[in-house]
Design a protein around this motif. Structure first.
Motif, PDB file in Angstrom:
ATOM      1  N   MET A   1       0.812  -1.191   0.000  1.00 52.20           N
ATOM      2  CA  MET A   1       0.000   0.000   0.000  1.00 52.20           C
ATOM      3  C   MET A   1       0.859   1.261   0.000  1.00 52.20           C
ATOM      4  O   MET A   1       0.522   2.233  -0.650  1.00 52.20           O
ATOM      5  N   ALA A   2       1.969   1.267   0.737  1.00 53.65           N
ATOM      6  CA  ALA A   2       2.843   2.429   0.823  1.00 53.65           C
ATOM      7  C   ALA A   2       3.495   2.728  -0.517  1.00 53.65           C
ATOM      8  O   ALA A   2       3.682   3.888  -0.878  1.00 53.65           O
ATOM      9  N   LEU A   3       3.834   1.692  -1.276  1.00 51.27           N
ATOM     10  CA  LEU A   3       4.439   1.892  -2.591  1.00 51.27           C
ATOM     11  C   LEU A   3       3.466   2.561  -3.542  1.00 51.27           C
ATOM     12  O   LEU A   3       3.839   3.438  -4.311  1.00 51.27           O
ATOM     13  N   GLN A   4       2.216   2.174  -3.484  1.00 49.86           N
ATOM     14  CA  GLN A   4       1.200   2.755  -4.360  1.00 49.86           C
ATOM     15  C   GLN A   4       0.977   4.239  -4.003  1.00 49.86           C
ATOM     16  O   GLN A   4       0.800   5.060  -4.884  1.00 49.86           O
ATOM     17  N   SER A   5       1.028   4.601  -2.728  1.00 51.21           N
ATOM     18  CA  SER A   5       0.856   5.988  -2.300  1.00 51.21           C
ATOM     19  C   SER A   5       2.028   6.855  -2.773  1.00 51.21           C
ATOM     20  O   SER A   5       1.834   7.987  -3.211  1.00 51.21           O
ATOM     21  N   LYS A   6       3.237   6.310  -2.658  1.00 47.66           N
ATOM     22  CA  LYS A   6       4.405   7.054  -3.136  1.00 47.66           C
ATOM     23  C   LYS A   6       4.328   7.277  -4.638  1.00 47.66           C
ATOM     24  O   LYS A   6       4.648   8.349  -5.132  1.00 47.66           O
ATOM     25  N   MET A   7       3.913   6.272  -5.366  1.00 46.69           N
ATOM     26  CA  MET A   7       3.810   6.379  -6.823  1.00 46.69           C
ATOM     27  C   MET A   7       2.776   7.443  -7.210  1.00 46.69           C
ATOM     28  O   MET A   7       3.007   8.221  -8.141  1.00 46.69           O
ATOM     29  N   THR A   8       1.682   7.520  -6.488  1.00 56.89           N
ATOM     30  CA  THR A   8       0.660   8.529  -6.755  1.00 56.89           C
ATOM     31  C   THR A   8       1.222   9.932  -6.520  1.00 56.89           C
ATOM     32  O   THR A   8       0.976  10.846  -7.307  1.00 56.89           O
ATOM     33  N   VAL A   9       1.968  10.103  -5.445  1.00 55.88           N
ATOM     34  CA  VAL A   9       2.573  11.404  -5.147  1.00 55.88           C
ATOM     35  C   VAL A   9       3.572  11.786  -6.240  1.00 55.88           C
ATOM     36  O   VAL A   9       3.577  12.919  -6.721  1.00 55.88           O
ATOM     37  N   TYR A  10       4.406  10.833  -6.662  1.00 58.78           N
ATOM     38  CA  TYR A  10       5.382  11.109  -7.722  1.00 58.78           C
ATOM     39  C   TYR A  10       4.696  11.472  -9.038  1.00 58.78           C
ATOM     40  O   TYR A  10       5.128  12.387  -9.740  1.00 58.78           O
ATOM     41  N   LEU A  11       3.632  10.774  -9.365  1.00 52.87           N
ATOM     42  CA  LEU A  11       2.884  11.083 -10.594  1.00 52.87           C
ATOM     43  C   LEU A  11       2.233  12.467 -10.501  1.00 52.87           C
ATOM     44  O   LEU A  11       2.196  13.211 -11.489  1.00 52.87           O
ATOM     45  N   ALA A  12       1.729  12.812  -9.328  1.00 52.86           N
ATOM     46  CA  ALA A  12       1.120  14.133  -9.152  1.00 52.86           C
ATOM     47  C   ALA A  12       2.158  15.237  -9.318  1.00 52.86           C
ATOM     48  O   ALA A  12       1.911  16.259  -9.966  1.00 52.86           O
ATOM     49  N   ILE A  13       3.348  15.045  -8.745  1.00 51.50           N
ATOM     50  CA  ILE A  13       4.428  16.035  -8.881  1.00 51.50           C
ATOM     51  C   ILE A  13       4.862  16.146 -10.339  1.00 51.50           C
ATOM     52  O   ILE A  13       5.044  17.255 -10.864  1.00 51.50           O
ATOM     53  N   GLY A  15       3.038  15.519 -12.901  1.00 51.09           N
ATOM     54  CA  GLY A  15       1.933  16.184 -13.598  1.00 51.09           C
ATOM     55  C   GLY A  15       1.966  17.691 -13.421  1.00 51.09           C
ATOM     56  O   GLY A  15       1.718  18.451 -14.358  1.00 51.09           O
ATOM     57  N   VAL A  16       2.280  18.145 -12.216  1.00 49.80           N
ATOM     58  CA  VAL A  16       2.379  19.591 -11.954  1.00 49.80           C
ATOM     59  C   VAL A  16       3.509  20.202 -12.771  1.00 49.80           C
ATOM     60  O   VAL A  16       3.358  21.269 -13.380  1.00 49.80           O
ATOM     61  N   PHE A  17       4.674  19.531 -12.807  1.00 54.53           N
ATOM     62  CA  PHE A  17       5.792  20.038 -13.609  1.00 54.53           C
ATOM     63  C   PHE A  17       5.456  20.060 -15.095  1.00 54.53           C
ATOM     64  O   PHE A  17       5.815  20.998 -15.811  1.00 54.53           O
ATOM     65  N   ALA A  18       4.751  19.053 -15.566  1.00 54.37           N
ATOM     66  CA  ALA A  18       4.343  19.022 -16.973  1.00 54.37           C
ATOM     67  C   ALA A  18       3.375  20.161 -17.275  1.00 54.37           C
ATOM     68  O   ALA A  18       3.470  20.815 -18.325  1.00 54.37           O
TER      69      ALA A  18
END
Length: 164
Positions: A1-13, A15-18
Motif C-alpha cells: 500500500m505504501a508503494l502505491q501511495s508514493k507512486m501517486t505522489v510522484y505522478l502528481a508532482i 503532472g504539476v511540472f508538466a
C-alpha cells in the motif's frame, strides 16, 4: 500500500511540472507576434516654454503598428530624443502602472498614435541647442530606445530607431 501511495505522489508532482512546462511553452508562442511590432516617430511639437525654470515641453508622438495576428498592449517606450542629430535628452511613455485591460489595445493590423510629453531643460543641453528647440529651428528629429509589448501571457522588449 505504501508503494502505491508514493507512486501517486510522484505522478502528481510530475503532472504539476508538466503543466507548468506547458504554460511556459504556451506563453512563448506569443513572443514572435510581440517582436513584430513597428514604431515610428511621427511628430515633435513645442507645447510650452517656461522661462522661469528654463524648460520647454514638447508633444512627442509615436505611431505604433501591430502587423501580427496577436492582440497586444504597449507598457513602456523608453527613448532618447535627438534634434538635428544632437541628443536632447531621455523620455519615457509608460502605462506600467495601468492594468492590461486599461491600456490601448493593439488588435491585428492596428495603428495607434501614442503621445508623450518630453521636457527639455536648458541646463541639460547647450544653450544654442535649447534656443534652436524653443524657436522651432530644429529640422529633423529622431528617437532610439526600447519598446515593451505585452500580452496576458508574455512580454517582449524590442530595440528601435526612428526619425523624420
Amino acid at each position: 500500500m505504501a508503494l502505491q501511495s508514493k507512486m501517486t505522489v510522484y505522478l502528481a508532482i510530475a503532472g504539476v511540472f508538466a503543466l507548468m512546462g506547458g504554460i511556459v511553452f504556451y506563453a512563448s508562442l506569443d513572443n514572435v507576434g510581440l517582436e513584430q511590432v513597428e514604431i515610428e516617430l511621427t511628430s515633435v511639437k513645442l507645447k510650452e516654454v517656461n522661462s522661469e525654470n528654463n524648460q520647454a515641453k514638447f508633444d512627442v508622438t509615436f505611431l505604433v503598428k501591430n502587423p501580427s495576428d496577436k492582440t497586444l498592449t504597449v507598457s513602456l517606450i523608453d527613448y532618447q530624443l535627438y534634434g538635428d542629430e544632437k541628443l536632447l535628452g531621455k523620455g519615457q511613455y509608460s502605462t506600467v502602472d495601468i492594468s492590461l485591460p486599461g491600456r490601448a489595445i493593439f488588435y491585428s493590423g492596428a495603428e495607434i498614435p501614442l503621445k508623450n510629453i518630453f521636457v527639455l531643460s536648458k541646463s541639460e543641453v547647450n544653450s544654442e541647442l535649447y534656443e534652436d528647440a524653443i524657436n522651432e529651428k530644429i529640422v529633423s528629429f529622431s528617437a532610439e530606445g526600447k519598446i515593451t509589448t505585452q500580452t496576458s501571457w508574455s512580454e517582449a522588449d524590442i530595440d528601435f530607431k526612428t526619425g523624420y
